[in-house]
Scaffold this motif. Sequence first.
Motif, PDB file in Angstrom:
ATOM      1  N   THR A 178       0.852  -1.174   0.174  1.00 36.76           N
ATOM      2  CA  THR A 178       0.146  -0.060  -0.061  1.00 36.76           C
ATOM      3  C   THR A 178       0.801   1.305  -0.055  1.00 36.76           C
ATOM      4  O   THR A 178       0.640   2.258  -0.762  1.00 36.76           O
ATOM      5  N   ASP A 179       1.945   1.298   0.881  1.00 40.58           N
ATOM      6  CA  ASP A 179       2.872   2.459   1.086  1.00 40.58           C
ATOM      7  C   ASP A 179       3.715   2.595  -0.022  1.00 40.58           C
ATOM      8  O   ASP A 179       4.084   3.661  -0.445  1.00 40.58           O
ATOM      9  N   LEU A 180       4.532   1.525  -0.122  1.00 40.87           N
ATOM     10  CA  LEU A 180       5.562   1.695  -1.182  1.00 40.87           C
ATOM     11  C   LEU A 180       5.194   1.527  -2.691  1.00 40.87           C
ATOM     12  O   LEU A 180       5.874   2.209  -3.742  1.00 40.87           O
ATOM     13  N   LEU A 181       4.413   0.659  -2.895  1.00 41.96           N
ATOM     14  CA  LEU A 181       4.076   0.436  -4.196  1.00 41.96           C
ATOM     15  C   LEU A 181       2.546   1.022  -4.915  1.00 41.96           C
ATOM     16  O   LEU A 181       2.316   0.709  -5.962  1.00 41.96           O
ATOM     17  N   GLY A 182       1.856   1.573  -3.762  1.00 38.47           N
ATOM     18  CA  GLY A 182       0.701   2.287  -4.396  1.00 38.47           C
ATOM     19  C   GLY A 182      -0.433   1.484  -4.550  1.00 38.47           C
ATOM     20  O   GLY A 182      -1.360   1.778  -5.140  1.00 38.47           O
ATOM     21  N   GLY A 183      -0.185   0.164  -3.939  1.00 44.35           N
ATOM     22  CA  GLY A 183      -1.347  -0.665  -4.175  1.00 44.35           C
ATOM     23  C   GLY A 183      -2.480  -0.575  -3.407  1.00 44.35           C
ATOM     24  O   GLY A 183      -2.409   0.082  -2.278  1.00 44.35           O
ATOM     25  N   PRO A 184      -3.542  -1.431  -3.625  1.00 48.06           N
ATOM     26  CA  PRO A 184      -4.715  -1.258  -2.647  1.00 48.06           C
ATOM     27  C   PRO A 184      -4.624  -2.197  -1.470  1.00 48.06           C
ATOM     28  O   PRO A 184      -3.768  -3.207  -1.171  1.00 48.06           O
ATOM     29  N   SER A 185      -5.511  -1.675  -0.469  1.00 49.42           N
ATOM     30  CA  SER A 185      -5.719  -2.309   0.651  1.00 49.42           C
ATOM     31  C   SER A 185      -6.527  -3.751   0.418  1.00 49.42           C
ATOM     32  O   SER A 185      -7.119  -4.012  -0.504  1.00 49.42           O
ATOM     33  N   ALA A 186      -6.225  -4.692   1.523  1.00 53.42           N
ATOM     34  CA  ALA A 186      -6.770  -6.095   1.114  1.00 53.42           C
ATOM     35  C   ALA A 186      -8.346  -5.727   1.183  1.00 53.42           C
ATOM     36  O   ALA A 186      -8.934  -4.995   2.114  1.00 53.42           O
ATOM     37  N   LYS A 187      -9.173  -6.657   0.669  1.00 51.38           N
ATOM     38  CA  LYS A 187     -10.730  -6.557   0.597  1.00 51.38           C
ATOM     39  C   LYS A 187     -11.312  -7.540   1.394  1.00 51.38           C
ATOM     40  O   LYS A 187     -10.892  -9.027   1.403  1.00 51.38           O
ATOM     41  N   TYR A 188     -12.168  -7.410   2.149  1.00 53.56           N
ATOM     42  CA  TYR A 188     -12.856  -8.361   3.019  1.00 53.56           C
ATOM     43  C   TYR A 188     -13.842  -9.438   1.964  1.00 53.56           C
ATOM     44  O   TYR A 188     -14.397  -8.794   1.110  1.00 53.56           O
ATOM     45  N   SER A 189     -13.647 -10.666   2.313  1.00 50.55           N
ATOM     46  CA  SER A 189     -14.249 -11.579   1.010  1.00 50.55           C
ATOM     47  C   SER A 189     -15.665 -11.876   1.409  1.00 50.55           C
ATOM     48  O   SER A 189     -16.380 -12.118   0.551  1.00 50.55           O
ATOM     49  N   GLY A 190     -16.173 -11.561   2.512  1.00 48.51           N
ATOM     50  CA  GLY A 190     -17.527 -12.052   2.898  1.00 48.51           C
ATOM     51  C   GLY A 190     -17.427 -13.368   3.518  1.00 48.51           C
ATOM     52  O   GLY A 190     -18.469 -13.859   4.073  1.00 48.51           O
ATOM     53  N   TYR A 191     -16.288 -14.111   3.741  1.00 49.67           N
ATOM     54  CA  TYR A 191     -16.329 -15.252   4.557  1.00 49.67           C
ATOM     55  C   TYR A 191     -15.579 -15.119   5.678  1.00 49.67           C
ATOM     56  O   TYR A 191     -14.544 -14.237   5.799  1.00 49.67           O
ATOM     57  N   VAL A 192     -16.154 -15.773   6.706  1.00 52.27           N
ATOM     58  CA  VAL A 192     -15.122 -15.778   8.004  1.00 52.27           C
ATOM     59  C   VAL A 192     -14.827 -17.344   8.254  1.00 52.27           C
ATOM     60  O   VAL A 192     -15.685 -18.101   7.790  1.00 52.27           O
ATOM     61  N   ALA A 193     -13.517 -17.435   8.407  1.00 50.28           N
ATOM     62  CA  ALA A 193     -13.081 -18.761   9.095  1.00 50.28           C
ATOM     63  C   ALA A 193     -13.270 -18.904  10.540  1.00 50.28           C
ATOM     64  O   ALA A 193     -12.677 -17.967  11.127  1.00 50.28           O
TER      65      ALA A 193
END
Length: 403
Positions: A178-193
């Motif tokens: 996120t900070d060095l490569l300008g990529g996205p945050s992780a996305k919640y999948s709607g599943y819980v383990a």
Amino acid sequence: MPHPADGQRSIYIAGAGIAGLTLALALARHGFSVVVLERQAHPSPFGAGLQLGPNARLLLDRLGLDAALKKVSFEPPSLDVYPFGRQKPLRALALGQNALSRYGVPYAVIHRADLHRVLLTAARRSASIEVLWSIRQLDLVRHARGISMGVELADHSALNVRPHAFVGADGVNSTTRTDLLGGPSAKYSGYVAWRGLVAEAQLAGLVPLDRTCVFWGPGFHAVTYPLPHQAQINVVLVTRLKAKRAFQATPPTRPKIDRWYLRRSRVFGDLMKIMGDKWTFWPIFTVRTASWHDGAVGLVGDAAHAMLPFQAQGAAMAIEDAVVLADELATRPSAEEAFAAYAARRRKRVERVREVSARNGGLFHLPWPLTHIRNYVVAHRAPDAHLAHLDWLYGFDAGADAS
Ligand SMILES: Cc1cc2nc3c(=O)[nH]c(=O)nc-3n(C[C@H](O)[C@H](O)[C@H](O)COP(=O)(O)OP(=O)(O)OC[C@H]3O[C@@H](n4cnc5c(N)ncnc54)[C@H](O)[C@@H]3O)c2cc1C
């Protein structure tokens, strides 16, 4: 080892997890000096069981870890599949000897903490690897000649270095991404383990204690397998949960499954009673990012491509990434070229595994009456067809896949 400061043969890695430590070991074999920067103060026993596919095991064995892994892992003879409400498996998909004779290495299950300990012990034995814990701050600057890094260590002292490359193996919430490569945050999948480790005795008579089992349900599923070195059974129950419920101020302590279903399945009904509130709540996040690298900075493992766990291959992909990236860093003239070649070798495969994992989620959770078609197909498969169907995955040698 004094922290290697500069030059072609020094690599810095953020994250002493599965990807980071495997990468360090693979790089050390290629003659690099490696520093692994870990945010945690010490190795955490977090996590639960992991299935270690033959594609990952092959690479770990090559790093000299076979004997150590054998001591702390278990090789289940089969994966038994149970449709909802059935007491007997629909099919026992052969693993054990079948995997060994097909791939030359076993299909194993292991506690994450044991796998981590095996990797860390090997890293500590290597004169070329240093693991620094409790990293406080990390700054990185790119310039014409590569990268410069400033690292604030646990004792507040500073480390200023100019390594050949910096690799983010910092997991699903990677700040390298996120900070060095300008990529996205992780996305919640709607599943819980919902994960738990249960004493074998508590599950005796409810689930087989000597093999891997998957129990399908309408909108949920469970996986169990033994971790005999811990005298425990690893239990994972996966449900769907809306984000607003998953991330409310007080997280839920137990899965919510309709009572109607619990009455119709002894396994799910009893598991809920046995586990009570002892589940570990584990919302599942995924990562899809356009770029895995920029200049001399790149990503491996979950930092690059966290996926749904329904093919049990996230750690295996991290291990494959690590071996491929080490190869490329050792053979390409610049870090930038190495990262580009690594991404070219890995992207397609990772995407394929990601898709299969997502599809499994749908198949495991099918509602009636679609279950009939799925069950018919599985019931009519030969016991060894499961692995035959997955040869592309388990029989793949990432280390021999150089272009
Ligand atoms: C329910 C579930 C079941 C799973 N089952 C399987 C399975 O059976 N088989 C399988 O192969 N995979 C499985 N996985 C996936 C697997 O757990 C992950 O893919 C794997 O652990 C990823 O390894 P990693 O090294 O990339 O990340 P991690 O193991 O998360 O390691 C990241 C490390 O980076 C450190 N870190 C984070 N931020 C920083 C920072 N800023 N600076 C320094 N250090 C940092 C963290 O403390 C951590 O030590 C499962 C996942 C889930 C959720």
